[in-house]
Design a protein around this motif. Structure first.
Motif, short mmCIF file in Angstrom:
data_model
loop_
_atom_site.label_atom_id
_atom_site.label_comp_id
_atom_site.label_asym_id
_atom_site.label_seq_id
_atom_site.Cartn_x
_atom_site.Cartn_y
_atom_site.Cartn_z
N ASN A 122 47.83 60.33 97.39
CA ASN A 122 47.02 59.64 96.39
C ASN A 122 46.56 60.54 95.24
O ASN A 122 45.47 60.37 94.69
CB ASN A 122 45.80 59.01 97.06
CG ASN A 122 45.01 60.00 97.89
OD1 ASN A 122 45.18 61.21 97.75
ND2 ASN A 122 44.14 59.50 98.75
N LYS A 123 47.40 61.50 94.86
CA LYS A 123 47.04 62.43 93.80
C LYS A 123 47.68 62.03 92.46
O LYS A 123 48.84 61.60 92.41
CB LYS A 123 47.52 63.84 94.15
CG LYS A 123 46.98 64.38 95.46
CD LYS A 123 45.50 64.68 95.39
CE LYS A 123 45.02 65.47 96.60
NZ LYS A 123 45.25 64.77 97.87
N LYS A 143 43.52 50.63 90.82
CA LYS A 143 42.20 50.71 90.20
C LYS A 143 41.92 52.12 89.70
O LYS A 143 41.39 52.32 88.60
CB LYS A 143 41.13 50.30 91.21
CG LYS A 143 39.69 50.49 90.76
CD LYS A 143 38.71 50.31 91.90
CE LYS A 143 38.84 51.44 92.90
NZ LYS A 143 37.81 51.39 93.97
N ASP A 144 42.31 53.13 90.50
CA ASP A 144 42.07 54.52 90.12
C ASP A 144 42.99 54.95 88.98
O ASP A 144 42.59 55.74 88.11
CB ASP A 144 42.27 55.43 91.33
CG ASP A 144 41.27 55.14 92.44
OD1 ASP A 144 40.16 54.68 92.13
OD2 ASP A 144 41.62 55.35 93.62
N PHE A 148 41.50 56.31 85.44
CA PHE A 148 41.92 57.59 84.88
C PHE A 148 42.46 57.42 83.47
O PHE A 148 42.11 58.18 82.55
CB PHE A 148 42.98 58.23 85.78
CG PHE A 148 43.55 59.51 85.22
CD1 PHE A 148 42.96 60.73 85.50
CD2 PHE A 148 44.69 59.50 84.40
CE1 PHE A 148 43.47 61.92 84.97
CE2 PHE A 148 45.20 60.67 83.87
CZ PHE A 148 44.59 61.89 84.16
N LEU A 149 43.32 56.44 83.29
CA LEU A 149 43.94 56.25 81.98
C LEU A 149 42.93 55.75 80.95
O LEU A 149 42.97 56.16 79.78
CB LEU A 149 45.12 55.29 82.10
CG LEU A 149 46.34 55.89 82.79
CD1 LEU A 149 47.37 54.83 83.14
CD2 LEU A 149 46.98 56.98 81.92
N ARG A 150 42.00 54.88 81.37
CA ARG A 150 40.95 54.44 80.43
C ARG A 150 40.10 55.63 79.98
O ARG A 150 39.70 55.70 78.81
CB ARG A 150 40.08 53.37 81.08
CG ARG A 150 40.71 51.99 81.12
CD ARG A 150 39.76 50.94 81.67
NE ARG A 150 40.39 49.63 81.65
CZ ARG A 150 40.44 48.82 80.60
NH1 ARG A 150 39.89 49.21 79.46
NH2 ARG A 150 41.03 47.65 80.67
N ASP A 151 39.83 56.53 80.91
CA ASP A 151 39.06 57.72 80.55
C ASP A 151 39.82 58.61 79.58
O ASP A 151 39.21 59.48 78.93
CB ASP A 151 38.71 58.52 81.81
CG ASP A 151 37.72 57.80 82.71
OD1 ASP A 151 37.08 56.84 82.25
OD2 ASP A 151 37.61 58.18 83.90
N ASN A 152 41.13 58.39 79.49
CA ASN A 152 41.98 59.17 78.58
C ASN A 152 42.55 58.30 77.46
O ASN A 152 43.64 58.58 76.93
CB ASN A 152 43.10 59.84 79.37
CG ASN A 152 42.60 61.01 80.20
OD1 ASN A 152 42.49 62.13 79.71
ND2 ASN A 152 42.29 60.76 81.47
N ARG A 163 44.09 44.77 92.29
CA ARG A 163 44.08 46.15 91.77
C ARG A 163 43.18 47.08 92.58
O ARG A 163 43.38 48.29 92.59
CB ARG A 163 43.65 46.19 90.32
CG ARG A 163 42.22 45.69 90.07
CD ARG A 163 41.51 46.44 88.97
NE ARG A 163 42.04 46.21 87.65
CZ ARG A 163 41.50 46.76 86.56
NH1 ARG A 163 40.44 47.53 86.66
NH2 ARG A 163 42.01 46.53 85.37
N ASN A 164 42.17 46.56 93.28
CA ASN A 164 41.27 47.42 94.06
C ASN A 164 41.91 47.95 95.33
O ASN A 164 41.36 48.84 95.98
CB ASN A 164 39.99 46.68 94.41
CG ASN A 164 39.11 46.44 93.20
OD1 ASN A 164 39.26 47.10 92.17
ND2 ASN A 164 38.20 45.50 93.30
N ALA A 165 43.04 47.38 95.73
CA ALA A 165 43.68 47.79 96.99
C ALA A 165 45.15 48.18 96.82
O ALA A 165 45.65 49.08 97.51
CB ALA A 165 43.57 46.68 98.03
N CYS A 166 45.87 47.50 95.94
CA CYS A 166 47.31 47.77 95.81
C CYS A 166 47.54 49.17 95.25
O CYS A 166 46.69 49.74 94.58
CB CYS A 166 47.99 46.72 94.95
SG CYS A 166 47.52 46.72 93.21
N GLN A 167 48.72 49.71 95.57
CA GLN A 167 49.05 51.08 95.18
C GLN A 167 50.20 51.10 94.17
O GLN A 167 51.04 50.20 94.15
CB GLN A 167 49.42 51.89 96.43
CG GLN A 167 48.27 52.03 97.41
CD GLN A 167 48.68 52.66 98.73
OE1 GLN A 167 49.80 53.15 98.87
NE2 GLN A 167 47.78 52.64 99.70
#
Length: 496
Positions: A122-123, A143-144, A148-152, A163-167
């Motif tokens: 999950n990195k 979701k992560d 991450f992308l929104r923060d960038n 989105r909270n569970a799927c990978q």
């Protein structure tokens, strides 16, 4: 309501037989895996305990349930490679699993296959803010990735209610379409490269791929949508889009699907470059959602036969808001729509999306659901829902308890010609299944549609590809499977 406890798939579908060539996982196999995996990378069910690994064995819809006693959760591609090499040599069947939000039984075992979970890979590996190339492990939760992308100042080019569970690896492996395909296109166009472990343990990688590269076959395309049947995706490189500066949406009530189509044409013309989503829901799907979101006030004053959610995203809030407001006012003046709720702030924007994203869990909340995901020409899109509802109603199966069906509803992505048909049930029965299949597939075939728009094939639609694929296409698919996985150990009993 309490969810239905899924019957073991092997018992519910006795016509499917375990491949006798597969070895039954034993203590010697567990000992080998523990020789290179950490303690938290191996989960083993106590003997006789059917519930210990139920969250890995049972699907989200409570419809399919395997009987695996062993879950492996490797933290690196190299460990996945060692697992697959050993399993191929020993003829141990393996089911790759991401967030287990799959909707066709593709991510859970049928019998005692070893579950290979990617959740500990999950990195986030790298991000290039100039090109927008985003690289991550397959087990990164969507979701992560979004955060991450929104923060960038970028966005992930796919969004799903799960989105909270799927990978990320799972959505690529199923070629999920999602809520914004209208704007950003499919994963076949957005994925730049993949890292994949083949059934024999070999690692094939073009994760550092360039946006343009015509040197030979584009091999990554084989694994996008292959549902883990010819390789295990362990890493993904995807093209992230620049984050829009302005987001707006509106929730609309209207009275017929003909008007839904007219409104879609009007939206494409008048909203044009800022149009990013055009979703529709029928009366039944929103009725279920009102019951599910019982503490949340409904967005509109009245009930309607159909509802539409339109989203715009662009670079100028004032410009986009004015454009959307003008579009809504024109639609009201032309009597295309009955009423509308436009979001005025981010909280209202999120609330409007909640009403769309909550339709699947709302339908599943009565106990379980039968779910179909289809593509059709836009003029025929809702007709399949009408035909199925009429058939089930004529059989006297829809209504209050003790009737088994709560509701038969339709909703989906108008911009993609994709409808989701959900039959919310109190229990799964062979009578319901017999009325649905092959009727649904034959109906789609008669309209020259596809029996799977974005959810995939999995166990549910295995053996049904002939309704929308030619004999030669199916033969090619089987030959590809045989070439990459000659022992058929990877996600067996599914796909082709």
């Amino acid at each position: 309501m309490v969810a239905i406890a899924a019957q073991f798939t092997a018992e519910a579908y006795p016509q499917v037989h375990r491949n006798p060539a597969f070895k039954v996982p034993g203590p010697e196999d567990v000992k080998y895996f523990r020789s290179f995996l950490d303690a938290d990378e191996v989960l083993e069910a106590p003997q006789g305990d059917d519930e210990a690994l139920v969250s890995f064995n049972q699907d989200w819809m409570n419809k399919y349930r395997g009987q695996s006693n062993l879950v492996l959760l490797p933290k690196s591609t190299e460990k996945v490679s060692k697992i697959m090499k050993y399993c191929n040599e020993q003829k141990l069947a393996v089911v790759p699993q991401g967030g287990n939000t799959d909707l066709v039984g593709a991510s859970v075992p049928v019998f005692d296959e070893i579950i290979l979970s990617l959740k500990q890979m999950n990195k986030i590996r790298d991000f290039d803010p100039v090109s927008g190339a985003f690289k991550c492990d397959a087990g990164v939760v969507m979701k992560d990735a979004h955060q991450f992308l929104r923060d960038n100042d970028h966005i992930f080019p796919l969004d799903l209610p799960s989105r909270n569970a799927c990978q990320v690896g799972g959505v690529v492996s199923t070629n999920a379409g999602g809520l914004n395909l209208l704007r950003y296109g499919s994963l076949h166009g957005n994925v730049l490269g993949l890292e994949v472990v083949l059934p024999n343990g070999e690692i094939i990688s073009n994760i550092d791929a360039l946006r343009k590269d015509n040197t030979g076959y584009d091999l990554k395309q084989l694994f996008i949508g292959a549902e883990g049947t010819i390789g295990v995706i362990t890493g993904v490189s995807i093209l992230a889009a620049a984050k829009p500066k302005a987001f707006n949406n509106v929730f609309i009530g209207l009275e017929s699907f003909d008007v839904v189509q007219t409104l879609f044409v009007k939206a494409k013309k008048e909203l044009s470059e800022i149009l990013s989503a055009f979703e529709f829901m029928d009366r039944g799907s929103i009725k279920c959602t009102i019951e599910y979101l019982k503490d949340m006030p409904f967005l509109l004053k009245n009930q309607h036969n159909f509802y539409v959610l339109i989203e715009t995203s662009g670079s100028n809030q004032a410009h986009d808001s004015e454009k959307l407001t003008t579009f809504i006012q024109n639609a009201l003046d032309e009597k295309l729509i009955s009423e509308a709720k436009v979001s005025d702030n981010i909280d209202e924007y999120n609330t409007i999306w909640t009403w769309r994203k909550s339709v699947p869990p709302a339908c599943n909340s009565y106990g379980g659901m039968y779910k179909y995901d289809m593509s059709l020409k836009l003029k025929d899109l809702y007709s399949v829902s009408e035909a199925v509802t009429k058939r089930l109603d004529a059989a006297g199966l829809i209504g209050d308890a003790p009737k088994p069906i709560v509701a038969s509803v339709g909703y989906g992505h108008v911009g993609d010609g994709n409808i989701h048909l959900n039959i919310a049930v109190r229990e799964f029965t062979k009578e319901i299944e017999g009325l649905l299949e092959p009727f649904v597939y034959e109906y789609i075939q008669s309209k020259k549609g596809s029996i799977s728009a974005e959810h995939g094939v999995g166990f549910h639609k295995h053996g049904h590809l002939h309704y929308c694929r030619s004999e030669i296409e199916i033969r090619f698919m089987k030959e590809i499977k045989k070439h990459y996985d000659p022992n058929f150990i990877l996600n067996p009993y599914k796909y082709v």
